[in-house]
Scaffold this motif. Structure first.
Motif, PDB file in Angstrom:
ATOM      1  N   LEU A   1       0.838  -1.189   0.000  1.00  0.00           N
ATOM      2  CA  LEU A   1       0.000   0.000   0.000  1.00  0.00           C
ATOM      3  C   LEU A   1       0.874   1.240   0.000  1.00  0.00           C
ATOM      4  O   LEU A   1       2.031   1.195   0.408  1.00  0.00           O
TER       5      LEU A   1
ATOM      6  N   GLN B   1      -2.406   5.187   2.392  1.00  0.00           N
ATOM      7  CA  GLN B   1      -3.357   4.082   2.542  1.00  0.00           C
ATOM      8  C   GLN B   1      -3.025   3.252   3.783  1.00  0.00           C
ATOM      9  O   GLN B   1      -3.913   2.857   4.534  1.00  0.00           O
ATOM     10  N   TYR B   2      -1.744   2.975   3.960  1.00  0.00           N
ATOM     11  CA  TYR B   2      -1.314   2.185   5.110  1.00  0.00           C
ATOM     12  C   TYR B   2      -1.657   2.890   6.419  1.00  0.00           C
ATOM     13  O   TYR B   2      -2.153   2.271   7.355  1.00  0.00           O
TER      14      TYR B   2
ATOM     15  N   LEU C   1      -5.413   2.648   7.012  1.00  0.00           N
ATOM     16  CA  LEU C   1      -5.767   1.282   7.382  1.00  0.00           C
ATOM     17  C   LEU C   1      -5.275   0.936   8.785  1.00  0.00           C
ATOM     18  O   LEU C   1      -5.991   0.318   9.576  1.00  0.00           O
ATOM     19  N   ASP C   2      -4.066   1.360   9.117  1.00  0.00           N
ATOM     20  CA  ASP C   2      -3.487   1.093  10.428  1.00  0.00           C
ATOM     21  C   ASP C   2      -4.319   1.745  11.534  1.00  0.00           C
ATOM     22  O   ASP C   2      -4.670   1.098  12.520  1.00  0.00           O
TER      23      ASP C   2
ATOM     24  N   THR D   1      -7.465   2.804  11.362  1.00  0.00           N
ATOM     25  CA  THR D   1      -8.806   2.210  11.391  1.00  0.00           C
ATOM     26  C   THR D   1      -8.805   0.851  12.079  1.00  0.00           C
ATOM     27  O   THR D   1      -9.676   0.570  12.904  1.00  0.00           O
ATOM     28  N   SER D   2      -7.838   0.015  11.756  1.00  0.00           N
ATOM     29  CA  SER D   2      -7.807  -1.324  12.351  1.00  0.00           C
ATOM     30  C   SER D   2      -7.553  -1.254  13.861  1.00  0.00           C
ATOM     31  O   SER D   2      -8.120  -2.026  14.628  1.00  0.00           O
TER      32      SER D   2
ATOM     33  N   CYS E   1      -7.746  -7.706  14.941  1.00  0.00           N
ATOM     34  CA  CYS E   1      -7.930  -6.509  14.104  1.00  0.00           C
ATOM     35  C   CYS E   1      -6.834  -5.486  14.369  1.00  0.00           C
ATOM     36  O   CYS E   1      -6.306  -4.876  13.442  1.00  0.00           O
TER      37      CYS E   1
ATOM     38  N   THR F   1      -2.335  -5.095  10.621  1.00  0.00           N
ATOM     39  CA  THR F   1      -1.446  -4.359   9.717  1.00  0.00           C
ATOM     40  C   THR F   1       0.013  -4.808   9.820  1.00  0.00           C
ATOM     41  O   THR F   1       0.828  -4.385   9.005  1.00  0.00           O
TER      42      THR F   1
ATOM     43  N   HIS G   1       4.061  -1.623   3.272  1.00  0.00           N
ATOM     44  CA  HIS G   1       3.764  -0.347   2.615  1.00  0.00           C
ATOM     45  C   HIS G   1       5.028   0.204   1.977  1.00  0.00           C
ATOM     46  O   HIS G   1       6.128  -0.169   2.332  1.00  0.00           O
TER      47      HIS G   1
END
Length: 63
Positions: A10, A14-15, A18-19, A21-22, A53, A57, A62
């Motif tokens: 990613l 983006q990473y 995502l990181d 959010t997770s 979750c 990541t 990334h």
């Protein structure tokens, strides 16, 4: 035969999204598990899924 890295890659932005959010989702699931009762099967399951979750990541690279 050469082994290659098949992990998804990613962009840094983006990473980061995502990181974050997770980790927030994982924290929420762990909190829900504690609210449901950490010693109950439901609470334990929520906590385990939350921890998975939050650390998901680690397996994503990334650029």
């Amino acid at each position: 035969m050469t082994e290659t890295d098949h992990r998804p890659a990613l962009t840094a932005r983006q990473y980061s999204l995502l990181d974050t959010t997770s980790k927030l989702l994982g924290l929420g699931l762990v909190a829900a598990g504690l609210e449901a009762g950490g010693a109950t099967p439901t609470g334990f399951a929520l906590a385990v899924v939350g921890a998975a979750c939050a650390t998901a990541t680690v397996f994503i690279s990334h650029e």
